[in-house]
Enzyme design. Structure first.
Site, short mmCIF file in Angstrom:
data_model
loop_
_atom_site.label_atom_id
_atom_site.label_comp_id
_atom_site.label_asym_id
_atom_site.label_seq_id
_atom_site.Cartn_x
_atom_site.Cartn_y
_atom_site.Cartn_z
N TYR A 163 0.83 -1.22 0.00
CA TYR A 163 0.00 0.00 0.00
C TYR A 163 0.86 1.27 0.00
O TYR A 163 0.56 2.22 0.71
CB TYR A 163 -0.97 -0.02 1.19
CG TYR A 163 -2.08 -1.03 0.98
CD1 TYR A 163 -3.29 -0.64 0.43
CD2 TYR A 163 -1.89 -2.38 1.28
CE1 TYR A 163 -4.30 -1.57 0.20
CE2 TYR A 163 -2.90 -3.31 1.05
CZ TYR A 163 -4.09 -2.91 0.50
OH TYR A 163 -5.08 -3.83 0.26
N TYR A 182 -11.89 -7.98 5.45
CA TYR A 182 -10.72 -7.98 4.58
C TYR A 182 -10.45 -9.42 4.13
O TYR A 182 -10.36 -10.32 4.97
CB TYR A 182 -9.48 -7.41 5.29
CG TYR A 182 -8.26 -7.49 4.41
CD1 TYR A 182 -8.06 -6.56 3.38
CD2 TYR A 182 -7.33 -8.52 4.54
CE1 TYR A 182 -6.97 -6.66 2.52
CE2 TYR A 182 -6.23 -8.62 3.70
CZ TYR A 182 -6.07 -7.70 2.69
OH TYR A 182 -5.00 -7.81 1.84
N ASP A 191 -13.06 -17.30 6.44
CA ASP A 191 -11.69 -16.91 6.13
C ASP A 191 -10.94 -16.80 7.45
O ASP A 191 -11.07 -15.82 8.17
CB ASP A 191 -11.71 -15.57 5.38
CG ASP A 191 -10.31 -15.06 5.06
OD1 ASP A 191 -9.33 -15.64 5.57
OD2 ASP A 191 -10.20 -14.07 4.30
N LYS A 214 -1.27 -17.14 6.55
CA LYS A 214 -0.47 -16.41 7.53
C LYS A 214 0.35 -17.31 8.48
O LYS A 214 1.48 -17.63 8.16
CB LYS A 214 -1.36 -15.43 8.27
CG LYS A 214 -1.79 -14.29 7.33
CD LYS A 214 -2.25 -13.04 8.05
CE LYS A 214 -2.22 -11.84 7.15
NZ LYS A 214 -3.50 -11.52 6.51
#
Ligand SMILES: *Cc1c(COP(=O)(O)O)cnc(C)c1O
Length: 434
Positions: free
Chosen positions: A22, A154, A255, A284
C-alpha cells in the site's frame, strides 16, 4: 551489512525501486532495514527511536507464532532442502504436503475433509470462491454466483477477494466497472461477549432469504475482522449464519487466514461458535511465518459436487502448489504449537495485554481499547500519525505498525512477560503520541 553507507544505499535503492504494501513510488517514508531476527527480536541496521533491537509486536502480520530463527523450524527447512525444495504437484506428490493436508483435516472442524494447498492467502480466498461458484454450476444452479458478506471485512488484494473487502476500506470506488458486485450487510455489532442483536440478525436473515436464488456463499472472517478494522464480534453470529445458510441452500466460507492457529484463543475461531463452515481458508501462521503457503479446505459435499459436474475437476493449479519446503515447515510449526499448552500461552498474553490496554479506555484521543486472545487493539478517535506512532513505540524498544486509526499488536506466543510489558507500554505510547 551493519556498514552505515551500505545500509543508507540499500534504503535509498529500496525507496527508488521497490514497492512496499500500500505504498506510492517512490516511497514517501523510508523503510527500515532489518539485518536479522531471532526469538522475538528484530535487529535493524540503523537505530529507530534510539534502538537497533526491537521486540516484534506484529508477528510479521499474524504469521511468526514461534518467533524468528527458531531451531526446530530452521531444522525442518534444512532437512527438506536436503531432499528437494520443490517439485511440480501435477502427477506427483510428496510426504510433506500429504502429511500437512492430513493434519489440517484432523485439527479443523470435522466436516472439512479436502485440502487445496495454494501459495498465498488471497489465492486461498480465490480458490474458496471458485469452489463455491463451481459447486453450484455443477449441481445445476448456475444462477448462484454472488457472495454475501458483512462490512468491515478484509479478504485479500486480488480482484475477487477485493470484491468482498469492505467497500470503503477496500477502496471500491477505484474499481467501479471491474469488481463483481457482491451483497453487503452492515458490520457485525461489536463485542465478543455481546448478545446477538435481534435487529441485525433479522437483517442477515432477510438478506439471505431474499437473495438465496443468486447467492453462492456467505464469506466472513469469524470472530475477528482483521485488516478491515480489528473488530471482534460474538460467535453467536456464526451460529446464526450456519443456520441461515443451511435453511436457504447457501454455502458458508470462513476466512481464518488471520485467526487460525490459536490467535483468538481458540485453535480456529470457528471453534468459539462450535460450527463448521463448508469452506475454510488458512494462511499467515500456517508456516510459522517462514514461507508463503495457504490452504483452502472444503467438505465432502462441496468436493463431490464439483467432481460430478460437466467440468468434473477443480480448475486451479498454481506452479508452486504444495511446495515441499513450505509444507515441511508448516508441519513442524503445527507440531510445535500443538505440542505445548498453546492455549495457556495465548491466555497469558491476553492477560498481559489487558493489564496494559484496559487503562487506556477514556484517555484523550482513545475511542476504544480491546483485547481478545493474543490480539490487542487501541482505536483512536483520529487517524494515526504512522511515523510518530512508530517512533514512539520504537523508543520503548518495540516494533509496531499502526494503520488508519488503529494501534494494535499480535505478539508471537513465545513473548516473555517482561517483553510483553514493554509491548503494552509501546502500544500506549504509540496511541497517546500518534
Ligand atoms: C492477510 C489476509 C488475507 C490475504 O492473505 P495474503 O497472504 O496477504 O494474500 C486474506 N484474508 C484475511 C482474513 C487476511 O488476514
Amino acid at each position: 551489512m551493519s556498514d552505515l553507507t551500505n545500509a543508507a544505499e540499500l534504503v535509498a535503492l529500496d525507496r527508488a525501486h521497490v514497492w512496499h504494501p500500500y505504498g506510492p513510488m517512490p516511497g514517501t517514508v523510508p523503510s527500515h532495514l532489518v539485518e536479522s531476527a531471532a526469538g522475538v527480536r528484530l535487529r535493524l541496521a540503523e537505530p529507530l527511536g534510539g534502538n537497533r533491537e526491537l521486540i516484534d509486536g506484529m508477528s510479521s502480520w499474524w504469521a511468526a507464532l514461534h518467533g524468528y530463527n527458531h531451531p526446530v523450524l530452521n531444522q525442518a527447512v534444512q532437512d527438506q532442502l536436503g531432499r528437494m525444495s520443490h517439485v511440480m504437484f501435477g502427477g506427483l506428490t510428496h510426504e510433506p504436503a500429504v502429511r500437512l493436508a492430513a493434519k489440517l483435516v484432523e485439527i479443523t472442524p470435522e466436516p472439512l475433509q479436502h485440502v487445496f494447498l495454494g501459495d498465498s492467502g488471497s489465492v486461498a480466498v480465490e480458490v474458496a470462491m471458485k469452489m463455491c461458484l463451481q459447486y453450484w454450476q455443477s449441481v445445476g444452479r448456475p444462477a448462484k454466483q454472488r457472495l454475501l458478506t458483512w462490512r468491515g471485512g478484509y479478504h485479500g488484494d486480488t480482484f475477487h477477494p477485493m470484491s468482498v473487502c469492505d467497500p470503503v476500506g477496500g477502496m471500491h470506488q477505484l474499481w467501479g466497472g471491474v469488481l463483481p458486485r457482491q451483497l453487503f450487510v452492515g458490520e457485525p455489532p461489536a463485542g465478543f461477549d455481546a448478545e446477538v442483536d435481534p435487529a441485525y440478525a433479522a437483517e442477515l436473515a432477510d438478506t439471505i432469504e431474499r437473495n438465496a436464488d443468486e447467492l453462492a456463499a456467505v464469506i466472513v472472517e469469524p470472530v475477528v475482522q482483521g485488516a478491515g478494522g480489528m473488530r471482534f464480534h460474538s460467535p453467536g453470529y456464526l451460529r446464526l449464519l450456519r443456520e441461515l445458510c443451511d435453511q436457504h441452500g447457501v454455502l458458508l466460507v470462513f476466512d481464518e487466514i488471520a485467526t487460525g492457529f490459536g490467535r483468538s484463543g481458540a485453535l480456529f475461531a470457528a471453534d468459539h461458535a462450535g460450527v463448521s463452515p463448508d469452506v475454510m481458508c488458512l494462511g499467515k501462521a500456517l508456516t510459522g511465518g517462514y514461507l508463503t503457503m495457504a490452504a483452502t479446505l472444503c467438505t465432502a459435499e462441496v468436493a463431490d459436487g464439483i467432481s460430478r459436474g460437466s467440468v468434473p475437476v477443480l480448475a486451479h493449479g498454481p506452479t508452486f502448489m504444495g511446495n515441499p519446503l513450505a509444507a515441511a515447515v508448516a508441519n513442524a510449526s503445527i507440531e510445535l504449537l500443538l505440542g505445548q499448552d498453546w492455549a495457556a500461552e495465548v491466555k497469558r498474553i491476553e492477560t498481559g495485554l489487558r493489564a496494559a490496554l484496559d487503562p487506556l479506555v477514556g484517555a484523550p484521543g482513545v475511542a476504544d481499547a480491546r483485547v481478545l486472545g493474543a490480539i490487542g487493539v487501541v482505536q483512536l478517535d483520529h487517524p494515526v500519525d504512522v511515523v510518530a506512532a512508530t517512533e514512539a513505540a520504537a523508543r520503548e524498544g518495540v516494533w509496531l505498525r499502526p494503520f488508519r486509526n488503529l494501534v494494535y499488536t499480535m505478539p508471537p506466543y513465545v513473548t516473555g512477560d517482561e517483553d510483553l510489558a514493554r509491548i503494552g507500554a509501546a502500544v500506549a505510547a504509540a496511541a497517546l503520541k500518534g
